[in-house]
Enzyme design. Structure first.
Site, PDB file in Angstrom:
ATOM      1  N   SER A  98     -45.188  49.977  70.916  1.00 24.27           N
ATOM      2  CA  SER A  98     -45.079  48.719  71.650  1.00 24.27           C
ATOM      3  C   SER A  98     -44.130  47.794  70.919  1.00 24.27           C
ATOM      4  CB  SER A  98     -46.438  48.038  71.776  1.00 24.27           C
ATOM      5  OG  SER A  98     -46.295  46.721  72.306  1.00 24.27           O
ATOM      6  N   TYR A 113     -53.612  44.274  67.574  1.00 25.71           N
ATOM      7  CA  TYR A 113     -52.810  45.124  68.457  1.00 25.71           C
ATOM      8  C   TYR A 113     -51.430  45.380  67.853  1.00 25.71           C
ATOM      9  CZ  TYR A 113     -50.627  46.954  72.671  1.00 25.71           C
ATOM     10  OH  TYR A 113     -49.954  47.763  73.560  1.00 25.71           O
TER      11      TYR A 113
END
Length: 257
Positions: free
Chosen positions: A136, A149
């Site tokens: 990501s 995250y």
């Protein structure tokens, strides 16, 4: 067909990027297994994919169950040529408002489980196979409130390179696909209506030079390159699909308005 006679397994293949990748792989001739925790969405995914996919109900956090799932996939489809460790969960972890349990749940699913997914696959991988991890842009953007995250995606980014070195003696390539903001069901809780989704896309898309969010199929097609023989001498890299948000941030659409 770029994946003819190849066997692929995709974790989290019942939705979003994983589902789109399963569809692309099937269209390119692969035999495909997908995993997911939810039997309903797994069944819906299998129906939408035309029934030519093996579904495996399993939680990526259960290492023993993952070993059993990979053994079952190999018994039914043959030894593995492609593993896409795609499964992951979102979640905000703002300072001062985050429990240890919430933080560790994200780390366990998005980092620890990725390692053990590859470990579960290892005995069933053909030499010269392709392993693809899902990263990501959070790993480099520094978005406030998402330390867990982003940290897991930074860890996956490092692990891609470690595993590429470790598996190189068998000719196994390890690479990463790195999505930016992508239109998938992951946004449904925060943008449940068409109007809210349009506003979200305008905001997130405006942060990239190309001015829009990615489609799941666009991530899938980048993954296809890494899975196919087109990338036989490519290992230890990431392909970023984010409209230029991380590569050319000064060209973001918002600066042109």
């Amino acid at each position: 067909m770029r994946l003819k006679n190849k066997v692929a397994i995709i974790t989290g293949g019942n939705s979003g990027i994983g589902f789109a990748t399963a569809r692309v792989f099937l269209n390119e001739g692969a035999k495909v297994a997908i995993t997911g925790r939810n039997p309903k969405t797994l069944a819906e995914a299998a129906e939408a994919l035309g029934g030519g996919v093996l579904t495996l109900q399993v939680d990526v956090n259960d290492a023993k169950a993952m070993e059993d799932a990979f053994a079952k996939a190999t018994a039914e489809l043959g030894k593995l040529d492609i593993v896409f460790a795609n499964a992951g969960i979102p979640g905000a972890t703002p300072l001062g408002q985050t429990s240890v349990e919430a933080f560790e749940a994200i780390v366990r699913t998005n980092f620890t489980a990725v390692f053990f997914t590859v470990q579960a696959a290892l005995p069933h991988l053909n030499d010269n196979a392709s392993v693809i991890l899902n990263g990501s842009v959070h790993a480099v953007l520094g978005i406030p409130g998402y330390s867990a995250y982003a940290g897991t995606k930074g860890a996956v980014r490092a692990m891609t390179r470690n595993l590429a070195s470790e598996l190189a003696p068998r000719g196994i390539r390890v690479n990463q696909v790195t999505p930016g903001g992508t239109r998938t069901p992951i946004w449904n809780p925060s943008a449940p209506t068409r109007e809210e989704m349009d506003a979200l896309e305008a905001r997130i898309g405006g942060l990239s030079p190309l001015g829009r969010m990615s489609e799941a199929d666009e991530i899938a097609k980048a993954t296809l390159y890494l899975a196919s023989d087109d990338s036989l001498n490519v290992s230890g890299i990431e392909i970023t699909v984010d409209g230029g948000a991380t590569g050319a941030p000064s060209g973001a659409k918002i600066f042109r308005q």
